[in-house]
Design a protein around this motif. Structure first.
Motif, PDB file in Angstrom:
ATOM      1  N   MET A   1     -31.362 -24.037 -40.554  1.00 17.48           N
ATOM      2  CA  MET A   1     -32.232 -24.245 -39.394  1.00 17.48           C
ATOM      3  C   MET A   1     -32.586 -22.918 -38.736  1.00 17.48           C
ATOM      4  N   GLU A   2     -31.597 -22.050 -38.574  1.00 15.30           N
ATOM      5  CA  GLU A   2     -31.902 -20.748 -37.993  1.00 15.30           C
ATOM      6  C   GLU A   2     -32.857 -19.963 -38.878  1.00 15.30           C
ATOM      7  N   GLY A   3     -32.708 -20.104 -40.194  1.00 12.22           N
ATOM      8  CA  GLY A   3     -33.600 -19.418 -41.122  1.00 12.22           C
ATOM      9  C   GLY A   3     -35.041 -19.870 -41.003  1.00 12.22           C
ATOM     10  N   GLN A   4     -35.249 -21.085 -40.504  1.00 11.71           N
ATOM     11  CA  GLN A   4     -36.604 -21.599 -40.311  1.00 11.71           C
ATOM     12  C   GLN A   4     -37.065 -21.471 -38.857  1.00 11.71           C
ATOM     13  N   GLY A   5     -36.268 -20.756 -38.059  1.00 16.34           N
ATOM     14  CA  GLY A   5     -36.638 -20.558 -36.667  1.00 16.34           C
ATOM     15  C   GLY A   5     -36.418 -21.775 -35.789  1.00 16.34           C
ATOM     16  N   LEU A   6     -35.562 -22.685 -36.233  1.00 18.53           N
ATOM     17  CA  LEU A   6     -35.272 -23.907 -35.479  1.00 18.53           C
ATOM     18  C   LEU A   6     -33.973 -23.750 -34.707  1.00 18.53           C
ATOM     19  N   GLU A   7     -33.854 -24.476 -33.621  1.00 20.75           N
ATOM     20  CA  GLU A   7     -32.626 -24.457 -32.828  1.00 20.75           C
ATOM     21  C   GLU A   7     -31.598 -25.380 -33.467  1.00 20.75           C
ATOM     22  N   SER A   8     -30.454 -24.837 -33.826  1.00 22.81           N
ATOM     23  CA  SER A   8     -29.408 -25.621 -34.474  1.00 22.81           C
ATOM     24  C   SER A   8     -28.491 -26.257 -33.430  1.00 22.81           C
ATOM     25  N   PRO A   9     -28.087 -27.509 -33.654  1.00 24.65           N
ATOM     26  CA  PRO A   9     -27.142 -28.141 -32.731  1.00 24.65           C
ATOM     27  C   PRO A   9     -25.687 -27.774 -33.021  1.00 24.65           C
ATOM     28  N   PHE A  10     -25.456 -26.980 -34.070  1.00 20.88           N
ATOM     29  CA  PHE A  10     -24.089 -26.777 -34.545  1.00 20.88           C
ATOM     30  C   PHE A  10     -23.467 -25.433 -34.187  1.00 20.88           C
ATOM     31  N   GLY A  11     -24.228 -24.508 -33.569  1.00 15.85           N
ATOM     32  CA  GLY A  11     -23.706 -23.168 -33.333  1.00 15.85           C
ATOM     33  C   GLY A  11     -22.432 -23.144 -32.524  1.00 15.85           C
ATOM     34  N   SER A  12     -22.423 -23.786 -31.358  1.00 13.47           N
ATOM     35  CA  SER A  12     -21.232 -23.779 -30.505  1.00 13.47           C
ATOM     36  C   SER A  12     -20.085 -24.549 -31.151  1.00 13.47           C
ATOM     37  N   TRP A  13     -20.428 -25.593 -31.913  1.00 10.88           N
ATOM     38  CA  TRP A  13     -19.410 -26.386 -32.594  1.00 10.88           C
ATOM     39  C   TRP A  13     -18.684 -25.529 -33.634  1.00 10.88           C
ATOM     40  N   ILE A  14     -19.427 -24.770 -34.416  1.00  8.21           N
ATOM     41  CA  ILE A  14     -18.822 -23.898 -35.431  1.00  8.21           C
ATOM     42  C   ILE A  14     -17.939 -22.863 -34.761  1.00  8.21           C
ATOM     43  N   GLU A  15     -18.433 -22.243 -33.702  1.00 13.20           N
ATOM     44  CA  GLU A  15     -17.654 -21.231 -32.999  1.00 13.20           C
ATOM     45  C   GLU A  15     -16.369 -21.817 -32.427  1.00 13.20           C
ATOM     46  N   SER A  16     -16.461 -23.008 -31.862  1.00 14.58           N
ATOM     47  CA  SER A  16     -15.283 -23.651 -31.270  1.00 14.58           C
ATOM     48  C   SER A  16     -14.233 -23.963 -32.322  1.00 14.58           C
ATOM     49  N   ARG A  17     -14.676 -24.504 -33.451  1.00  8.40           N
ATOM     50  CA  ARG A  17     -13.715 -24.841 -34.509  1.00  8.40           C
ATOM     51  C   ARG A  17     -13.086 -23.594 -35.103  1.00  8.40           C
ATOM     52  N   ALA A  18     -13.881 -22.539 -35.269  1.00 12.41           N
ATOM     53  CA  ALA A  18     -13.335 -21.304 -35.811  1.00 12.41           C
ATOM     54  C   ALA A  18     -12.332 -20.695 -34.843  1.00 12.41           C
ATOM     55  N   ALA A  19     -12.646 -20.738 -33.540  1.00 11.37           N
ATOM     56  CA  ALA A  19     -11.749 -20.162 -32.541  1.00 11.37           C
ATOM     57  C   ALA A  19     -10.429 -20.914 -32.474  1.00 11.37           C
ATOM     58  N   ARG A  20     -10.488 -22.220 -32.654  1.00 10.85           N
ATOM     59  CA  ARG A  20      -9.257 -23.022 -32.590  1.00 10.85           C
ATOM     60  C   ARG A  20      -8.518 -23.054 -33.917  1.00 10.85           C
ATOM     61  N   GLU A  21      -9.118 -22.440 -34.947  1.00 11.71           N
ATOM     62  CA  GLU A  21      -8.495 -22.362 -36.270  1.00 11.71           C
ATOM     63  C   GLU A  21      -8.083 -23.741 -36.777  1.00 11.71           C
TER      64      GLU A  21
ATOM     65  N   PRO B   1      -7.707 -26.466 -39.279  1.00 12.62           N
ATOM     66  CA  PRO B   1      -7.711 -26.428 -40.751  1.00 12.62           C
ATOM     67  C   PRO B   1      -8.712 -27.413 -41.341  1.00 12.62           C
ATOM     68  N   GLU B   2      -9.347 -26.993 -42.400  1.00 13.75           N
ATOM     69  CA  GLU B   2     -10.291 -27.859 -43.096  1.00 13.75           C
ATOM     70  C   GLU B   2      -9.549 -28.710 -44.111  1.00 13.75           C
ATOM     71  N   ARG B   3      -9.824 -29.991 -44.126  1.00 15.29           N
ATOM     72  CA  ARG B   3      -9.218 -30.866 -45.110  1.00 15.29           C
ATOM     73  C   ARG B   3      -9.928 -30.690 -46.456  1.00 15.29           C
ATOM     74  N   GLN B   4      -9.220 -31.012 -47.501  1.00 13.20           N
ATOM     75  CA  GLN B   4      -9.762 -30.849 -48.846  1.00 13.20           C
ATOM     76  C   GLN B   4     -10.894 -31.834 -49.103  1.00 13.20           C
ATOM     77  N   VAL B   5     -11.948 -31.361 -49.722  1.00  9.54           N
ATOM     78  CA  VAL B   5     -13.033 -32.225 -50.192  1.00  9.54           C
ATOM     79  C   VAL B   5     -12.917 -32.326 -51.705  1.00  9.54           C
ATOM     80  N   THR B   6     -12.728 -33.531 -52.205  1.00 10.81           N
ATOM     81  CA  THR B   6     -12.604 -33.748 -53.649  1.00 10.81           C
ATOM     82  C   THR B   6     -13.858 -34.333 -54.257  1.00 10.81           C
ATOM     83  N   THR B   7     -14.685 -34.966 -53.420  1.00  7.10           N
ATOM     84  CA  THR B   7     -15.768 -35.800 -53.951  1.00  7.10           C
ATOM     85  C   THR B   7     -16.998 -35.675 -53.069  1.00  7.10           C
ATOM     86  N   ARG B   8     -18.125 -35.365 -53.690  1.00  5.42           N
ATOM     87  CA  ARG B   8     -19.399 -35.343 -52.995  1.00  5.42           C
ATOM     88  C   ARG B   8     -20.319 -36.368 -53.639  1.00  5.42           C
TER      89      ARG B   8
END
Length: 293
Positions: A193-213, A215-222
């Motif tokens: 979204m940022e690459g297309q000049g759009l406002e992303s709803p996820f920026g603060s969410w990503i920062e918050s999760r990274a700051a709180r460390e 852990p990401e659960r394993q993804v086995t299946t897409r």
């Protein structure tokens, strides 16, 4: 069989997967543990349907049932209510106790019994539910995980949860945790979204999760589901008391989402059939085998 805590959870978590498998001819059943009676109104444009009230728990339950019926129709799935009462999301410091009638306060054998019975009647090969954290710390989501795991272990054991009606024991073959918002997904969509000049709803969410460390659960299946985004979106909109059609769930243009993240993600939590890394199908290891009959 997808086991969910409240009406609207089935539309915001794994909905496109459910729609895909239903369209491909699989029988898909959504189990809804509670009536969502204590959920807040999250859509500022919500209007109570004619002939209904939304002040009492019974009134909210009736409206949420109307919404759930429309969502299930949009997804093309079956749906069954377990009939428990929403615990609500406790807030404050310290947190207040849960209401006496809350689902999350029930003894495990009481809360799990109808899940076991549903497994025995529907006879699913695959069950999806939440990870041990519930996906987020709502007591009903955490308890939904607990009762799902109890049913996974007990449904095939004739000596446990003896219920009336002649439902024979049934042993499901695979159990998955659904992962709706992995950090990898958030970052991919955010950067697109940022690459297309759009406002992303996820920026603060990503920062918050990274700051709180967190852990990401394993993804086995897409599971690829971009063809079923319209069904998912229609199911979301059906939950008019909970979902704002101009809000968070619709902040990402669907063409961007389909281009960078056309999947829904799962973690294989338990299996009674051989499995392989990198699955793209919840029925991998089951299709075409004797166990699928």
């Amino acid at each position: 069989m997808a086991v969910h805590a409240h009406p609207d959870d089935e539309s915001s978590k794994g909905a496109a997967t459910a729609a895909r498998y239903a369209a491909e001819g699989a029988e898909v059943l959504v189990l809804t543990c509670t009536g969502g009676e204590r959920g807040d109104v999250l859509n500022p444009a919500f209007e109570v349907p004619a002939g209904h009230e939304f002040e009492s728990l019974a009134g909210k339950r009736a409206v949420r049932r109307l919404e759930m019926a429309a969502a299930a129709q949009a997804l093309g799935v079956q749906q069954h209510w377990l009939g428990f009462v929403d615990s609500g999301l406790p807030e404050g410091d310290p947190l207040p106790p849960l209401p006496d009638d809350a689902f999350a306060r029930l003894p495990l054998d009481v809360a799990a019994a109808p899940v076991v019975e549903a497994v025995r009647r529907f006879r699913p090969h695959v069950i999806t539910t939440y990870d041990p954290s519930g996906g987020y710390p709502h007591p009903d989501h955490i308890y939904t995980h607990t009762v799902s795991m109890e049913a996974w272990e007990a449904a095939g054991d004739a000596s446990r949860y003896v219920v009336g009606g002649g439902a024979e024991p049934w042993t499901p073959l695979k159990l998955y945790y659904g992962h709706g918002f992995s950090l990898a997904r958030l970052r991919a969509v955010h950067e697109a979204m940022e690459g297309q000049g759009l406002e992303s709803p996820f920026g603060s969410w990503i920062e918050s999760r990274a700051a709180r460390e967190i852990p990401e659960r394993q993804v086995t299946t897409r599971v690829r589901v971009d063809q079923y985004f319209p069904q998912r979106d229609a199911a979301l909109v059906a939950h008019a008391s909970q979902i704002d059609p101009d809000g968070f769930f619709f902040a990402v243009p669907r063409d961007v989402e389909a281009d960078v993240w056309p999947w829904e993600e799962y973690e294989l939590a338990a299996s009674r059939v051989p499995t392989h890394p990198g699955e793209d199908d919840l029925f991998a290891g089951i299709r075409g085998t004797e166990a699928a009959r």
